[in-house]
Design a protein around this motif. Structure first.
Motif, PDB file in Angstrom:
ATOM      1  N   ALA A  68       0.825  -1.210   0.000  1.00 58.93           N
ATOM      2  CA  ALA A  68       0.000   0.000   0.000  1.00 58.93           C
ATOM      3  C   ALA A  68       0.855   1.254   0.000  1.00 58.93           C
ATOM      4  O   ALA A  68       0.581   2.212  -0.738  1.00 58.93           O
ATOM      5  CB  ALA A  68      -0.933  -0.013   1.213  1.00 58.93           C
ATOM      6  N   ILE A  69       1.919   1.271   0.812  1.00 61.05           N
ATOM      7  CA  ILE A  69       2.765   2.461   0.872  1.00 61.05           C
ATOM      8  C   ILE A  69       3.584   2.605  -0.408  1.00 61.05           C
ATOM      9  O   ILE A  69       3.864   3.726  -0.852  1.00 61.05           O
ATOM     10  CB  ILE A  69       3.665   2.420   2.110  1.00 61.05           C
ATOM     11  CG1 ILE A  69       2.806   2.390   3.364  1.00 61.05           C
ATOM     12  CG2 ILE A  69       4.578   3.641   2.150  1.00 61.05           C
ATOM     13  CD1 ILE A  69       1.785   3.518   3.446  1.00 61.05           C
ATOM     14  N   ALA A  70       3.958   1.487  -1.024  1.00 63.65           N
ATOM     15  CA  ALA A  70       4.632   1.572  -2.321  1.00 63.65           C
ATOM     16  C   ALA A  70       3.697   2.192  -3.357  1.00 63.65           C
ATOM     17  O   ALA A  70       4.122   3.004  -4.191  1.00 63.65           O
ATOM     18  CB  ALA A  70       5.096   0.187  -2.766  1.00 63.65           C
ATOM     19  N   ALA A  71       2.405   1.823  -3.303  1.00 62.84           N
ATOM     20  CA  ALA A  71       1.425   2.394  -4.231  1.00 62.84           C
ATOM     21  C   ALA A  71       1.249   3.891  -3.985  1.00 62.84           C
ATOM     22  O   ALA A  71       1.163   4.685  -4.933  1.00 62.84           O
ATOM     23  CB  ALA A  71       0.085   1.669  -4.086  1.00 62.84           C
ATOM     24  N   ILE A  72       1.196   4.285  -2.713  1.00 62.38           N
ATOM     25  CA  ILE A  72       1.105   5.716  -2.395  1.00 62.38           C
ATOM     26  C   ILE A  72       2.370   6.441  -2.848  1.00 62.38           C
ATOM     27  O   ILE A  72       2.315   7.560  -3.368  1.00 62.38           O
ATOM     28  CB  ILE A  72       0.864   5.909  -0.883  1.00 62.38           C
ATOM     29  CG1 ILE A  72      -0.502   5.366  -0.495  1.00 62.38           C
ATOM     30  CG2 ILE A  72       0.974   7.388  -0.502  1.00 62.38           C
ATOM     31  CD1 ILE A  72      -0.782   5.393   0.999  1.00 62.38           C
ATOM     32  N   ALA A  75       2.116   7.102  -6.511  1.00 57.71           N
ATOM     33  CA  ALA A  75       1.251   8.252  -6.795  1.00 57.71           C
ATOM     34  C   ALA A  75       1.966   9.566  -6.460  1.00 57.71           C
ATOM     35  O   ALA A  75       1.860  10.541  -7.213  1.00 57.71           O
ATOM     36  CB  ALA A  75      -0.045   8.133  -5.995  1.00 57.71           C
ATOM     37  N   LEU A  76       2.708   9.577  -5.352  1.00 58.29           N
ATOM     38  CA  LEU A  76       3.443  10.788  -4.961  1.00 58.29           C
ATOM     39  C   LEU A  76       4.529  11.126  -5.972  1.00 58.29           C
ATOM     40  O   LEU A  76       4.663  12.282  -6.392  1.00 58.29           O
ATOM     41  CB  LEU A  76       4.052  10.577  -3.570  1.00 58.29           C
ATOM     42  CG  LEU A  76       5.004  11.668  -3.056  1.00 58.29           C
ATOM     43  CD1 LEU A  76       4.285  13.005  -2.941  1.00 58.29           C
ATOM     44  CD2 LEU A  76       5.588  11.263  -1.702  1.00 58.29           C
ATOM     45  N   ASP A  77       5.292  10.120  -6.386  1.00 55.85           N
ATOM     46  CA  ASP A  77       6.410  10.368  -7.300  1.00 55.85           C
ATOM     47  C   ASP A  77       5.938  10.755  -8.693  1.00 55.85           C
ATOM     48  O   ASP A  77       6.405  11.748  -9.259  1.00 55.85           O
ATOM     49  CB  ASP A  77       7.293   9.121  -7.377  1.00 55.85           C
ATOM     50  CG  ASP A  77       8.519   9.338  -8.242  1.00 55.85           C
ATOM     51  OD1 ASP A  77       9.424  10.075  -7.793  1.00 55.85           O
ATOM     52  OD2 ASP A  77       8.581   8.786  -9.353  1.00 55.85           O
ATOM     53  N   GLN A  78       5.008   9.975  -9.231  1.00 56.54           N
ATOM     54  CA  GLN A  78       4.572  10.208 -10.603  1.00 56.54           C
ATOM     55  C   GLN A  78       3.521  11.300 -10.732  1.00 56.54           C
ATOM     56  O   GLN A  78       3.444  11.979 -11.758  1.00 56.54           O
ATOM     57  CB  GLN A  78       4.022   8.904 -11.191  1.00 56.54           C
ATOM     58  CG  GLN A  78       5.059   7.809 -11.342  1.00 56.54           C
ATOM     59  CD  GLN A  78       6.160   8.198 -12.310  1.00 56.54           C
ATOM     60  OE1 GLN A  78       5.932   8.347 -13.503  1.00 56.54           O
ATOM     61  NE2 GLN A  78       7.367   8.387 -11.784  1.00 56.54           N
ATOM     62  N   GLY A  79       2.717  11.471  -9.685  1.00 58.03           N
ATOM     63  CA  GLY A  79       1.654  12.465  -9.766  1.00 58.03           C
ATOM     64  C   GLY A  79       2.057  13.849  -9.332  1.00 58.03           C
ATOM     65  O   GLY A  79       1.464  14.842  -9.766  1.00 58.03           O
ATOM     66  N   PHE A  98       1.801  17.048   1.516  1.00 61.80           N
ATOM     67  CA  PHE A  98       1.319  15.679   1.330  1.00 61.80           C
ATOM     68  C   PHE A  98       1.269  14.946   2.674  1.00 61.80           C
ATOM     69  O   PHE A  98       0.350  14.160   2.924  1.00 61.80           O
ATOM     70  CB  PHE A  98       2.245  14.938   0.356  1.00 61.80           C
ATOM     71  CG  PHE A  98       1.709  13.629  -0.120  1.00 61.80           C
ATOM     72  CD1 PHE A  98       0.750  13.567  -1.115  1.00 61.80           C
ATOM     73  CD2 PHE A  98       2.171  12.437   0.421  1.00 61.80           C
ATOM     74  CE1 PHE A  98       0.250  12.343  -1.559  1.00 61.80           C
ATOM     75  CE2 PHE A  98       1.692  11.214  -0.013  1.00 61.80           C
ATOM     76  CZ  PHE A  98       0.731  11.167  -1.005  1.00 61.80           C
ATOM     77  N   ALA A  99       2.244  15.212   3.529  1.00 62.96           N
ATOM     78  CA  ALA A  99       2.252  14.589   4.859  1.00 62.96           C
ATOM     79  C   ALA A  99       1.040  15.034   5.669  1.00 62.96           C
ATOM     80  O   ALA A  99       0.411  14.219   6.366  1.00 62.96           O
ATOM     81  CB  ALA A  99       3.546  14.951   5.591  1.00 62.96           C
ATOM     82  N   THR A 189      13.533   2.598  -7.101  1.00 60.60           N
ATOM     83  CA  THR A 189      14.215   2.967  -5.861  1.00 60.60           C
ATOM     84  C   THR A 189      13.291   3.731  -4.927  1.00 60.60           C
ATOM     85  O   THR A 189      13.268   3.483  -3.714  1.00 60.60           O
ATOM     86  CB  THR A 189      15.456   3.821  -6.174  1.00 60.60           C
ATOM     87  OG1 THR A 189      16.270   3.159  -7.135  1.00 60.60           O
ATOM     88  CG2 THR A 189      16.270   4.070  -4.926  1.00 60.60           C
ATOM     89  N   PHE A 190      12.504   4.635  -5.469  1.00 68.86           N
ATOM     90  CA  PHE A 190      11.558   5.411  -4.658  1.00 68.86           C
ATOM     91  C   PHE A 190      10.508   4.489  -4.053  1.00 68.86           C
ATOM     92  O   PHE A 190      10.140   4.633  -2.875  1.00 68.86           O
ATOM     93  CB  PHE A 190      10.889   6.483  -5.522  1.00 68.86           C
ATOM     94  CG  PHE A 190      10.109   7.506  -4.733  1.00 68.86           C
ATOM     95  CD1 PHE A 190      10.722   8.682  -4.323  1.00 68.86           C
ATOM     96  CD2 PHE A 190       8.791   7.285  -4.391  1.00 68.86           C
ATOM     97  CE1 PHE A 190      10.013   9.628  -3.589  1.00 68.86           C
ATOM     98  CE2 PHE A 190       8.075   8.213  -3.657  1.00 68.86           C
ATOM     99  CZ  PHE A 190       8.683   9.391  -3.255  1.00 68.86           C
ATOM    100  N   LEU A 191      10.017   3.537  -4.832  1.00 67.80           N
ATOM    101  CA  LEU A 191       9.009   2.604  -4.318  1.00 67.80           C
ATOM    102  C   LEU A 191       9.589   1.722  -3.222  1.00 67.80           C
ATOM    103  O   LEU A 191       8.905   1.427  -2.231  1.00 67.80           O
ATOM    104  CB  LEU A 191       8.462   1.729  -5.459  1.00 67.80           C
ATOM    105  CG  LEU A 191       7.733   2.458  -6.591  1.00 67.80           C
ATOM    106  CD1 LEU A 191       7.128   1.447  -7.568  1.00 67.80           C
ATOM    107  CD2 LEU A 191       6.650   3.371  -6.046  1.00 67.80           C
TER     108      LEU A 191
END
Length: 215
Positions: A68-72, A75-79, A98-99, A189-191
């Protein structure tokens, strides 16, 4: 210093390492100032707690938190973050906002109560270590921290992905020119860094508890 205090310090350090290693991957290697990392830790803990309670499995809670956090993180990185590459001040403001959003969302979903992730039966109780009786779960956290350290060291120093990450940090344009999609490498790497925050949230939620502002 007693053995008990020493073990307490080591186990807490291991938990901090799991969380901080994800931040180090994102900030130290990718040069992305992600101030939402603590919020990812807390949100991952809440999600891991929910999955663990619903399924009765600590392992599934960990997998759910990391996924779930990888998915978030995706979204944070690409969006969002891809629009502010190379601008540290904008990254700070964006990830801080975002936090706040994640913290308020967690407050809406789980409320203001404190939660503790249920520990599996095999990790309850204690073990005798150096003459003292010490909680088994905290020893598990210590071992997990060591395993994460070993896995990251092997990844960065003895795999093709690690070589690409290090090369991309030094000269991304040259790596891109050699036919490697360096943006995809950085995204992976970000994920990974985000997933480690989720794992840390689950582990920390079992003995530090989860509550608003714990991030």
């Amino acid at each position: 210093m007693s053995i008990f205090q020493l073990l307490n310090g080591l186990t807490f350090a291991a938990l901090l390492f799991v969380v901080a290693s994800g931040f180090t991957l994102i900030f130290g290697l990718l040069r992305i100032v992600n101030l939402a990392h603590g919020a990812l830790y807390l949100f991952g803990g809440y999600i891991g707690f929910t999955v663990a309670v619903k399924t009765g499995s600590f392992v599934l809670g960990g997998i759910g938190a990391m996924a779930a956090i990888a998915a978030i993180g995706f979204a944070l990185d690409q969006g969002l973050l891809r629009f502010v590459r190379g601008n540290e001040l904008r990254q700070v403001l964006l990830t801080l906002g975002f936090a706040f959003v994640l913290n308020d969302l967690a407050l809406v979903i789980w409320g203001g109560d404190s939660f503790t992730v249920p520990i599996p039966q095999m990790l309850r109780g204690g073990q005798r270590v150096f003459g003292v009786f010490y909680p088994t779960y905290r020893l598990f956290v210590l071992v997990t921290g060591i395993l994460v350290f070993a896995a990251l060291w092997l990844l960065l120093n003895h795999t093709r992905l690690g070589a690409l990450i290090r090369a991309g940090v030094d000269d991304a344009e040259m790596v891109e020119a050699s036919g490697v999609n360096i943006r995809r490498v950085f995204l992976v790497t970000f994920l990974l860094g985000s997933a480690l925050a989720g794992l840390g949230g689950l582990m920390g939620g079992a003995f530090l508890s989860l509550y608003p502002s714990a991030d």
